[in-house]
Design a protein around this motif. Sequence first.
Motif, PDB file in Angstrom:
ATOM      1  N   ASP A  64       0.656  -1.259  -0.285  1.00  0.00           N
ATOM      2  CA  ASP A  64      -0.373  -0.185   0.064  1.00  0.00           C
ATOM      3  C   ASP A  64       1.132   1.342   0.312  1.00  0.00           C
ATOM      4  O   ASP A  64       0.433   2.191  -0.683  1.00  0.00           O
ATOM      5  N   ASN A  65       1.753   1.399   0.901  1.00  0.00           N
ATOM      6  CA  ASN A  65       3.101   2.249   0.532  1.00  0.00           C
ATOM      7  C   ASN A  65       3.878   2.038  -0.153  1.00  0.00           C
ATOM      8  O   ASN A  65       4.211   3.645   0.074  1.00  0.00           O
ATOM      9  N   GLU A  66       3.664   2.084  -0.860  1.00  0.00           N
ATOM     10  CA  GLU A  66       5.032   1.292  -2.098  1.00  0.00           C
ATOM     11  C   GLU A  66       4.036   1.960  -3.594  1.00  0.00           C
ATOM     12  O   GLU A  66       2.835   2.708  -3.241  1.00  0.00           O
ATOM     13  N   LYS A  67       5.374   2.432  -4.302  1.00  0.00           N
ATOM     14  CA  LYS A  67       4.629   3.085  -5.803  1.00  0.00           C
ATOM     15  C   LYS A  67       4.552   2.313  -6.707  1.00  0.00           C
ATOM     16  O   LYS A  67       4.516   0.801  -6.529  1.00  0.00           O
ATOM     17  N   GLU A  68       2.995   2.573  -7.901  1.00  0.00           N
ATOM     18  CA  GLU A  68       2.518   1.402  -7.937  1.00  0.00           C
ATOM     19  C   GLU A  68       3.308   0.149  -9.094  1.00  0.00           C
ATOM     20  O   GLU A  68       4.110   1.022  -8.956  1.00  0.00           O
ATOM     21  N   PHE A  96      -9.639  -7.114  -8.186  1.00  0.00           N
ATOM     22  CA  PHE A  96      -8.297  -6.790  -7.792  1.00  0.00           C
ATOM     23  C   PHE A  96      -8.592  -5.499  -7.499  1.00  0.00           C
ATOM     24  O   PHE A  96      -7.526  -5.241  -6.536  1.00  0.00           O
ATOM     25  N   GLU A  97      -7.895  -5.090  -9.034  1.00  0.00           N
ATOM     26  CA  GLU A  97      -7.492  -3.637  -9.040  1.00  0.00           C
ATOM     27  C   GLU A  97      -8.284  -2.411  -7.741  1.00  0.00           C
ATOM     28  O   GLU A  97      -7.433  -1.923  -7.474  1.00  0.00           O
ATOM     29  N   GLY A  98      -9.441  -2.635  -8.045  1.00  0.00           N
ATOM     30  CA  GLY A  98     -10.343  -2.108  -7.029  1.00  0.00           C
ATOM     31  C   GLY A  98      -9.806  -1.984  -5.486  1.00  0.00           C
ATOM     32  O   GLY A  98     -10.110  -1.141  -5.032  1.00  0.00           O
ATOM     33  N   GLU A  99      -9.746  -3.091  -4.849  1.00  0.00           N
ATOM     34  CA  GLU A  99      -9.264  -3.709  -3.516  1.00  0.00           C
ATOM     35  C   GLU A  99      -7.942  -3.447  -3.353  1.00  0.00           C
ATOM     36  O   GLU A  99      -7.249  -3.300  -2.287  1.00  0.00           O
ATOM     37  N   ASN A 100      -7.058  -3.546  -4.627  1.00  0.00           N
ATOM     38  CA  ASN A 100      -5.347  -2.398  -4.399  1.00  0.00           C
ATOM     39  C   ASN A 100      -5.154  -1.552  -5.057  1.00  0.00           C
ATOM     40  O   ASN A 100      -4.344  -1.805  -6.230  1.00  0.00           O
ATOM     41  N   PRO A 101      -5.409  -0.780  -5.285  1.00  0.00           N
ATOM     42  CA  PRO A 101      -5.396   0.512  -6.110  1.00  0.00           C
ATOM     43  C   PRO A 101      -3.665   0.713  -6.495  1.00  0.00           C
ATOM     44  O   PRO A 101      -3.393   0.992  -7.681  1.00  0.00           O
ATOM     45  N   SER A 149      10.704 -12.920 -10.549  1.00  0.00           N
ATOM     46  CA  SER A 149       9.908 -11.846 -10.974  1.00  0.00           C
ATOM     47  C   SER A 149      10.376 -10.748  -9.238  1.00  0.00           C
ATOM     48  O   SER A 149      10.381 -10.750  -8.039  1.00  0.00           O
ATOM     49  N   SER A 150      10.250  -9.436 -10.132  1.00  0.00           N
ATOM     50  CA  SER A 150      10.898  -8.688  -8.927  1.00  0.00           C
ATOM     51  C   SER A 150       9.626  -7.903  -8.454  1.00  0.00           C
ATOM     52  O   SER A 150      10.084  -7.044  -7.540  1.00  0.00           O
ATOM     53  N   LYS A 151       8.436  -8.698  -8.779  1.00  0.00           N
ATOM     54  CA  LYS A 151       7.324  -8.151  -7.790  1.00  0.00           C
ATOM     55  C   LYS A 151       6.796  -9.193  -7.354  1.00  0.00           C
ATOM     56  O   LYS A 151       5.248  -9.579  -7.154  1.00  0.00           O
TER      57      LYS A 151
END
Lengths: 435, 289
Positions: free
Chosen positions: A49-53, A76-81, A335-337
Amino acid sequence: MKKWFSATVFMIALAMFVTGCGNNGNSSKPNENSSAPSKSASESPKSVDNEKEVQISFIHWRGEDTKVFNELIAKFEGENPKIKVEMSIFPSEQYLANAQAKLIDGTAGDVFASYPGAQFETMFKAGLYADLSDVGFKSKYTENLIKAGQKDGKQYAFPYQLVYNQPIYNKAIFEKLNLTPPKDWEGFLALCETLKSNGYVPIAFPGADIGPGQFMNSMMMNNNTDEEIWAKVETGQAKVTDEWFVKTLSQFKELNDKGYFQKDSLGTSKDIAGSLFAQEKAAMLATGSYMLASNLALNPELKQGLLAPITVAADQAVYEGIHTTTFLLGVSARSSKKDAAKKFVEFLSQAENAEKYANETGQLVTVNGVNYSTSELQETVSWTSKKTRFHPRYLISVAAIEKAVTSSIQEVIGGVDPVKAAENAQKIIDQNLKK
Amino acid sequence: MKHSKSLYLFILPGLAIYLLFFVYPTINGLILSFSSWDGFSERKWIGLDNYTRMLTGDSIFVRAFQNNMKFMISVVVFQTILSLFFAILLTKNTKKNVIYRVLFFFPTIISSIAVAFIWGFMYNPNVGVINSFLGNIGLDALSNNWLGNPAMAIYSIAFVQVWAHTGQMIVLFVAGLQSIPEELYEAVYLDGANRWQAFRNVTWPLVAPAATIVVAYTTIQSFKAFDLIFALTGGGPAYSTEILSTYIYHTAFQSSEFGYAAAQSMGFMVIIAIVTIGQFKLLRGNRAY
């Protein structure tokens, strides 16, 4: 001379620069010890949440699921903007070829799907799976249905779908003719004869594409009940010229010679066989539960059930059907994510999301606590309590051997003697034995 | 005349592209052919093992080569004869002939996948128009399982290849035929030759250079007819339409044996080179005129 020398040096430098930019199978240095994935991979998903998109890539082969996945991704994108999901779909036959380079260099497939068996093994050996053994959402899955994604006691992927790879039958036709799924081979032949004499194609068999590879599973499941049989064939400890496989081929020949498949079945594709069944010209369809929904879309009046041919006497039958757990969801070790990727898998593993996926695609899922709303899914779920065998063909790990086996079925249907077809297949198997 | 060495710099851009996109991948492929590589893990040097396997222990490679030859011979013979026949009929630049040439050429510009889709539907034994048509005119006995019959499938695909590329070859033959001086025909007819003798003694010798190009091009094209076969049958049923290019694809992308597929590609390259050189040598005599 000086200019010529300069030009040559420039050319060599240019060539080295450009080739250096390319990806090489060696240069990316995949996990050399694939059974020891990176530490971060096995950690629980962290908050992003506190990281960049971030944008994660999700790759799979199920084009027919595009709509429901788009809806789930939007949710999912709605819950995790802060997380965006980009979905890429490659056709199933070319899935490995297309996904391979992207997965190796980590440019795509933060979350990726794979088939069980040979494909999972190949990707595992390459160290592509992050270890998901410790993720909290593992408990959301039915424990005995996620084994296809395990290796050396660790969980590397979660099989999402539960499929029954055995013929579908038209319940209305069976009821009309007072037929029930038979318990032995003689009963199956009698059933086919009744259907044929009443003007139906007993079995719509897509012999041009998926038919041999699908129908062989239920045709052989009781002819050789050893679940290690294909591993033995691959190492030369067993042969397809042995009695059990020649018997299986002979039974295919019997079905074909008696006209229980539609005419020219080797020229019939999955779609055409499906439409013969949906139009109620054929009473059985030799594919699997994954076609229940598409059949229903073609004919909403269809009443469908699942059955499997019992190729032995009733008292010798060990298995009632064939199941597969497939569409293995994994997170790329490169993956880096990974945290965002695991969040997405966790989201798909939630009962309400899995339920939406199941009911809109007509597929059973391996997630617990899902309510199936359609009659087809309710019919299919009744098979979970039956004695079924894991899809034998998926246990063939050498693609050339798998093709030799399915080709022998096509040869028999094309008129070759079962013994000769088995010998032809064995010759290719001998050339591809595992060392 | 003295050449400046700096003139060689002008070939550098072309040479660079050639080296990068042809020589480098070929050399890389050659190196790969001596390795065992599944596309994911590290390459392992195995020397000549892939070549030994290809030449002595791979019956499908032999079968694919045989299918290639069946396909190539069918396509080369029929495509050359048909395109020459139609080119002779359409040599003159009349309005009608130009329209026909365009119509014959049209399939060439359709993508192979679209061609495969169209013919896959036409050949379908259950709902295809060919069997339906034959049935409707009382020729049921001629209907066939065009792509599903292992003995027939490769020839059914060869027919599609001929259909798709005859127009292209007509254009080459028309160009060759139009370059033949009209006076030669006047002379040969004055000498009392009939149409066959005029064809044998004037047309064929003078159109032979175009025929050489057509045959060589058709040979290479039919050897590499990957997309059509892949989309129509995928090499099946039971390997009956597996040709070298589809087999190499299957070895690489289904069996994940990239090293072995590279060795097969090298073998394929050598086979095409031998066949093409042989053809040029055989047809070289035709250039006497």
